[in-house]
Motif scaffolding. Structure first.
Motif, PDB file in Angstrom:
ATOM      1  N   SER A 178       4.691  14.109   4.718  1.00  0.00           N
ATOM      2  CA  SER A 178       4.854  15.441   5.022  1.00  0.00           C
ATOM      3  C   SER A 178       4.553  16.177   3.605  1.00  0.00           C
ATOM      4  CB  SER A 178       6.393  15.665   5.423  1.00  0.00           C
ATOM      5  OG  SER A 178       7.566  15.354   4.243  1.00  0.00           O
ATOM      6  N   ARG A 179       4.985  15.903   2.606  1.00  0.00           N
ATOM      7  CA  ARG A 179       4.633  16.469   1.328  1.00  0.00           C
ATOM      8  C   ARG A 179       3.050  16.400   1.185  1.00  0.00           C
ATOM      9  NH1 ARG A 179       9.763  15.989   2.481  1.00  0.00           N
ATOM     10  NH2 ARG A 179      11.243  16.575   0.987  1.00  0.00           N
ATOM     11  N   THR A 180       2.212  15.329   1.456  1.00  0.00           N
ATOM     12  CA  THR A 180       0.933  15.597   1.707  1.00  0.00           C
ATOM     13  C   THR A 180       0.479  16.526   2.424  1.00  0.00           C
ATOM     14  OG1 THR A 180       0.883  13.277   1.336  1.00  0.00           O
ATOM     15  CG2 THR A 180      -1.157  14.184   1.720  1.00  0.00           C
ATOM     16  N   VAL A 181       0.792  16.646   3.826  1.00  0.00           N
ATOM     17  CA  VAL A 181       0.451  17.680   4.581  1.00  0.00           C
ATOM     18  C   VAL A 181       0.652  19.045   3.996  1.00  0.00           C
ATOM     19  CG1 VAL A 181       0.905  18.822   7.072  1.00  0.00           C
ATOM     20  CG2 VAL A 181       0.633  16.197   6.877  1.00  0.00           C
ATOM     21  N   TYR A 182       1.878  18.968   3.363  1.00  0.00           N
ATOM     22  CA  TYR A 182       2.446  20.261   2.931  1.00  0.00           C
ATOM     23  C   TYR A 182       1.250  20.917   1.893  1.00  0.00           C
ATOM     24  CZ  TYR A 182       5.067  23.246  -0.697  1.00  0.00           C
ATOM     25  OH  TYR A 182       5.121  24.344  -1.559  1.00  0.00           O
ATOM     26  N   ALA A 183       0.960  20.052   1.169  1.00  0.00           N
ATOM     27  CA  ALA A 183       0.002  20.279  -0.209  1.00  0.00           C
ATOM     28  C   ALA A 183      -1.671  20.518   0.529  1.00  0.00           C
ATOM     29  CB  ALA A 183      -0.382  18.830  -0.940  1.00  0.00           C
ATOM     30  N   PHE A 184      -1.950  19.702   1.412  1.00  0.00           N
ATOM     31  CA  PHE A 184      -3.159  19.987   2.092  1.00  0.00           C
ATOM     32  C   PHE A 184      -3.325  21.223   2.904  1.00  0.00           C
ATOM     33  CE2 PHE A 184      -6.808  18.002   4.828  1.00  0.00           C
ATOM     34  CZ  PHE A 184      -7.821  18.166   3.828  1.00  0.00           C
ATOM     35  N   SER A 185      -2.178  21.784   3.443  1.00  0.00           N
ATOM     36  CA  SER A 185      -2.257  23.045   4.094  1.00  0.00           C
ATOM     37  C   SER A 185      -1.960  24.078   3.036  1.00  0.00           C
ATOM     38  CB  SER A 185      -0.951  23.120   5.072  1.00  0.00           C
ATOM     39  OG  SER A 185      -0.755  24.324   5.346  1.00  0.00           O
ATOM     40  N   THR A 219       1.026  -1.263  -0.071  1.00  0.00           N
ATOM     41  CA  THR A 219      -0.057  -0.140  -0.110  1.00  0.00           C
ATOM     42  C   THR A 219       1.039   1.323  -0.032  1.00  0.00           C
ATOM     43  OG1 THR A 219      -2.017   0.967   1.126  1.00  0.00           O
ATOM     44  CG2 THR A 219      -0.253   0.222   2.480  1.00  0.00           C
ATOM     45  N   ASP A 220       0.399   2.464   0.215  1.00  0.00           N
ATOM     46  CA  ASP A 220       1.257   3.595  -0.049  1.00  0.00           C
ATOM     47  C   ASP A 220       1.596   3.824  -1.393  1.00  0.00           C
ATOM     48  OD1 ASP A 220       1.649   6.005   0.969  1.00  0.00           O
ATOM     49  OD2 ASP A 220       3.016   5.585   2.317  1.00  0.00           O
ATOM     50  N   TYR A 221       1.111   3.406  -2.555  1.00  0.00           N
ATOM     51  CA  TYR A 221       1.569   3.284  -3.739  1.00  0.00           C
ATOM     52  C   TYR A 221       1.770   4.763  -4.169  1.00  0.00           C
ATOM     53  CZ  TYR A 221      -1.194  -1.055  -3.890  1.00  0.00           C
ATOM     54  OH  TYR A 221      -1.829  -2.182  -3.423  1.00  0.00           O
ATOM     55  N   ASP A 222       0.864   5.655  -4.081  1.00  0.00           N
ATOM     56  CA  ASP A 222       0.939   7.015  -4.336  1.00  0.00           C
ATOM     57  C   ASP A 222       2.055   7.804  -3.591  1.00  0.00           C
ATOM     58  OD1 ASP A 222      -0.252   7.255  -1.711  1.00  0.00           O
ATOM     59  OD2 ASP A 222      -1.183   9.204  -2.416  1.00  0.00           O
ATOM     60  N   ALA A 223       2.790   7.310  -2.610  1.00  0.00           N
ATOM     61  CA  ALA A 223       3.797   7.745  -2.053  1.00  0.00           C
ATOM     62  C   ALA A 223       4.832   8.512  -3.142  1.00  0.00           C
ATOM     63  CB  ALA A 223       4.713   6.724  -1.167  1.00  0.00           C
ATOM     64  N   THR A 224       4.925   7.944  -4.063  1.00  0.00           N
ATOM     65  CA  THR A 224       5.958   8.549  -5.054  1.00  0.00           C
ATOM     66  C   THR A 224       5.439   9.437  -5.783  1.00  0.00           C
ATOM     67  OG1 THR A 224       6.813   6.196  -5.458  1.00  0.00           O
ATOM     68  CG2 THR A 224       7.330   7.453  -7.063  1.00  0.00           C
ATOM     69  N   ALA A 225       4.121   9.503  -5.873  1.00  0.00           N
ATOM     70  CA  ALA A 225       3.565  10.833  -6.462  1.00  0.00           C
ATOM     71  C   ALA A 225       3.685  12.028  -5.568  1.00  0.00           C
ATOM     72  CB  ALA A 225       1.994  10.592  -6.527  1.00  0.00           C
ATOM     73  N   HIS A 226       3.697  11.853  -4.205  1.00  0.00           N
ATOM     74  CA  HIS A 226       4.020  12.867  -3.441  1.00  0.00           C
ATOM     75  C   HIS A 226       5.246  13.447  -3.278  1.00  0.00           C
ATOM     76  CE1 HIS A 226      -0.028  12.409  -1.572  1.00  0.00           C
ATOM     77  NE2 HIS A 226       0.248  11.004  -1.205  1.00  0.00           N
ATOM     78  N   ILE A 227       6.219  12.746  -3.894  1.00  0.00           N
ATOM     79  CA  ILE A 227       7.635  13.425  -4.274  1.00  0.00           C
ATOM     80  C   ILE A 227       7.704  13.752  -5.622  1.00  0.00           C
ATOM     81  CG2 ILE A 227       8.483  12.099  -2.283  1.00  0.00           C
ATOM     82  CD1 ILE A 227      10.141  10.332  -4.418  1.00  0.00           C
ATOM     83  N   SER A 228       6.785  13.839  -6.525  1.00  0.00           N
ATOM     84  CA  SER A 228       6.848  14.019  -8.000  1.00  0.00           C
ATOM     85  C   SER A 228       7.413  15.652  -8.257  1.00  0.00           C
ATOM     86  CB  SER A 228       5.534  13.801  -8.535  1.00  0.00           C
ATOM     87  OG  SER A 228       4.483  14.474  -8.229  1.00  0.00           O
ATOM     88  N   GLU A 229       7.171  16.393  -7.376  1.00  0.00           N
ATOM     89  CA  GLU A 229       7.549  17.833  -7.582  1.00  0.00           C
ATOM     90  C   GLU A 229       9.116  17.854  -7.385  1.00  0.00           C
ATOM     91  OE1 GLU A 229       5.396  20.915  -5.949  1.00  0.00           O
ATOM     92  OE2 GLU A 229       3.405  19.984  -6.291  1.00  0.00           O
ATOM     93  N   GLU A 230       9.741  16.651  -6.873  1.00  0.00           N
ATOM     94  CA  GLU A 230      10.978  16.733  -6.639  1.00  0.00           C
ATOM     95  C   GLU A 230      11.680  15.649  -7.623  1.00  0.00           C
ATOM     96  OE1 GLU A 230      11.814  16.533  -2.125  1.00  0.00           O
ATOM     97  OE2 GLU A 230       9.519  16.236  -2.376  1.00  0.00           O
ATOM     98  N   VAL A 231      11.083  15.094  -8.588  1.00  0.00           N
ATOM     99  CA  VAL A 231      11.436  14.041  -9.703  1.00  0.00           C
ATOM    100  C   VAL A 231      11.617  14.492 -10.894  1.00  0.00           C
ATOM    101  CG1 VAL A 231      10.734  11.863 -10.594  1.00  0.00           C
ATOM    102  CG2 VAL A 231      10.348  12.160  -8.257  1.00  0.00           C
ATOM    103  N   LYS A 232      12.830  14.221 -11.531  1.00  0.00           N
ATOM    104  CA  LYS A 232      12.767  14.507 -12.851  1.00  0.00           C
ATOM    105  C   LYS A 232      12.242  13.698 -13.943  1.00  0.00           C
ATOM    106  CE  LYS A 232      17.853  15.663 -11.852  1.00  0.00           C
ATOM    107  NZ  LYS A 232      19.287  15.464 -12.007  1.00  0.00           N
ATOM    108  N   ARG A 233      11.208  14.479 -14.827  1.00  0.00           N
ATOM    109  CA  ARG A 233      10.525  13.865 -15.893  1.00  0.00           C
ATOM    110  C   ARG A 233       9.367  12.981 -14.875  1.00  0.00           C
ATOM    111  NH1 ARG A 233      12.056   9.746 -18.790  1.00  0.00           N
ATOM    112  NH2 ARG A 233      11.160  10.291 -20.781  1.00  0.00           N
ATOM    113  N   ALA A 234       8.613  13.565 -14.215  1.00  0.00           N
ATOM    114  CA  ALA A 234       8.041  13.085 -13.101  1.00  0.00           C
ATOM    115  C   ALA A 234       6.744  12.396 -13.926  1.00  0.00           C
ATOM    116  CB  ALA A 234       7.356  14.136 -12.196  1.00  0.00           C
ATOM    117  N   ALA A 235       6.032  12.823 -14.722  1.00  0.00           N
ATOM    118  CA  ALA A 235       5.050  12.151 -15.483  1.00  0.00           C
ATOM    119  C   ALA A 235       5.358  10.782 -15.897  1.00  0.00           C
ATOM    120  CB  ALA A 235       4.595  13.149 -16.641  1.00  0.00           C
TER     121      ALA A 235
END
Length: 544
Positions: A358-365, A262-278
């Motif tokens: 922490s990135r999810t909390v950041y986005a929600f805030s 589970t927590d598959y989308d964890a990688t999505a939460h760092i996508s703004e730190e990933v090169k060629r994220a899509a």
């Protein structure tokens, strides 16, 4: 200076922040087109991203942490068959999530994507539900993994001192809290160092898993290996402790695979730190889901094959059947040497889970979904990471572990809560995407990872939604009957309680400031950059 020359320069989006984006960078342009200013440095390479995706699942450490549940509730065959059954279902969920992440690569993950998949008048209520479920699941995931790691270390101490080390709730909770503080400190590093640290995790993870498989097969005499009927057949179905019908007790073994995968989308939460994220983020999710599912099944088969008498594992003083099997086959010293790497793998799980949460909390805030006036939705100007959100997440994650001081049963419910809350937060946007597919307010633009408009994508979506509803019911049941205050499964109570309180707060006050995932750019800037990006995508030959 000509307009063409200006396009190649870095443009400051908002002077109050250290955020910059480069109009020649497709990742930043894609993010701005979605309405968000780039606030992170893209330091995660393909290797680091894949390593992150594998590490969030843990594999050998996650199996070791939850191994007792299927073994003692449903028996050895439950360990093996529930894993591959759950893994196949997780493949469909992982693919469905990767498809959405590819279309909306932001640190809000499926929470942010949910706003793009429903009509405007539903965006706030759907975003609120997905946001709170996702944060609840991630907090529970951090807490349960760290709690499991603390117990694994205590089990090693018990084995190392030949059973003379007494494990108490106070010792476990104290170690648990100390480990979380260490993870908070490590997550305070800049993205560059987090990426360098993360890219080696996958080698330790897979290396330890294959080392365990090879060692157990080499050190177990053929005559002592269990027959196929014990591993795969009716001889391995054992229901002595649950009080439920055998078929239901067997299905309780799904907790291990569902908690691990589970927590598959964890990688999505760092996508703004990933090169060629899509490309990188959804690919990493899919590769990790396939790899963890298949290698995990092999590991479970081998461990059961070499497990020795079931009666000895059920009365283990260490509290870890997995560790006892290693001791049986390779001796105390060899088992503890391997166990150190298993614990290290669990340490990596918490490290990556805390970064994602922490990135999810950041986005929600950032979207004003927390009562903090956007306080946690800010990056530190030196590290360009959300230090406030990191430490908030760290300290909140300590709270579920304190339940062990009151009731071990309540503490163990956090494992079920993780799978329930996270998977429910995933199927809401998947469901909405299908229900509102033809609505004029919804315009789903597939990313590079896309299963197409035919039957494959639809079948995956329907399967994963149906499966998640099914396991939510299973994980809401108490694992032992008769049901008392000490045997009650509190995961459903906590999940429903948090959602009810969240919606009471929303309708009482939060609806005044929360309108769903929203742009943090000025409209004129969003429009200009979005139009420039869409023009270049539509007519690439004019901008070569």
């Amino acid at each position: 200076m000509s307009s063409e020359e200006k396009d190649d320069k870095k443009v400051v989006v908002e002077e109050s922040d250290a955020s910059v984006f480069n109009l020649s960078d497709d990742d930043d342009k894609e993010l701005v087109a979605l309405g968000y200013k780039p606030s992170f440095k893209r330091e995660f390479t393909n290797l680091a991203t894949i390593s992150f995706a594998f590490s969030i699942m843990g594999l050998c450490s996650s199996i070791a942490t939850t191994f007792n549940t299927p073994l003692t509730l449903g028996g050895p065959a439950s360990v093996v068959w529930c894993w591959i059954l759950g893994a196949c279902m997780c493949f469909t969920l992982g693919a469905s999530i990767a498809e959405i992440v590819s279309a909306y690569p932001t640190c809000g993950g499926l929470y942010t994507a949910s706003a793009q998949l429903v009509p405007k008048n539903y965006r706030a209520t759907v975003g609120w539900l997905v946001g709170w479920l996702n944060i609840l699941g991630q907090i529970a995931g951090i807490s349960s993994t760290e709690f499991g790691l603390a117990n694994m270390i205590m089990a090693a101490a018990n084995v190392g001192r030949d059973g003379e080390f007494v494990i108490t709730p106070g010792k476990v909770v104290g170690l648990f809290a100390g480990l979380l503080v260490v993870h908070g400190l490590l997550n305070s590093l800049a993205t560059r160092w987090l990426a360098k640290l993360t890219q080696g995790f996958v080698f330790v993870n897979l290396g330890t898993t294959f080392a365990i498989i090879i060692t157990l097969l080499a050190k177990t005499p053929r005559a002592e290996m269990h027959p196929a009927k014990y591993v795969f057949g009716s001889d391995g179905v054992v229901n002595q402790t649950t009080g439920w019908p055998t078929g239901l007790a067997f299905l309780f073994g799904l907790l291990s695979v569902q908690w691990t995968m589970t927590d598959y989308d964890a990688t999505a939460h760092i996508s703004e730190e990933v090169k060629r994220a899509a490309y990188a983020a959804p690919s990493a999710i899919f590769i990790a889901v396939i790899g963890t599912g298949l290698i995990g099944w092999l590991l479970n088969i081998v461990v059961i094959l070499c497990s020795g008498p079931l009666e000895a594992l059920q009365v283990s003083a260490s509290g870890s059947a997995f560790l006892d099997i290693l001791v049986l086959r390779v001796g105390k010293n060899g088992a503890l040497a391997i166990w150190a790497f298993v614990c290290l793998t669990a340490f990596f799980v918490v490290q990556t889970a805390l970064q994602a949460a922490s990135r999810t909390v950041y986005a929600f805030s950032r979207d004003h979904g927390l009562p903090d006036a956007g306080y946690f939705g800010k990056n530190n100007k030196r590290t360009l990471t959300p230090l406030r959100a990191i430490w908030f997440t760290t300290f909140v994650s300590i709270l579920p572990g304190l339940l062990d001081l009151a009731s071990p049963i309540a503490a163990n419910a956090i494992f079920s809560l993780t799978a329930m809350a996270l998977d429910m937060s995933y199927i809401v946007p998947i469901f909405c995407r299908r229900i509102f597919a033809n609505h004029p307010d919804v315009n789903f633009k597939p990313g590079p990872f896309f299963m197409g408009h035919g039957w494959l994508g639809l079948a995956c979506n329907i399967t994963c939604i149906s499966w998640t509803v099914f396991i939510t019911i299973i994980f809401s049941l108490p694992f032992v009957r008769p049901v008392t205050a000490n045997t009650m499964n509190y995961s459903s109570v906590i999940t429903v309680g948090v959602i009810v309180l969240a919606y009471l707060w929303y309708f009482a006050a939060a609806h005044n400031h929360y309108t769903g995932p929203q742009s943090n750019l000025h409209d004129s800037k969003v429009e200009a950059v979005t139009q420039d990006y869409e023009n270049k995508k539509a007519n690439p030959e004019d901008h070569s």
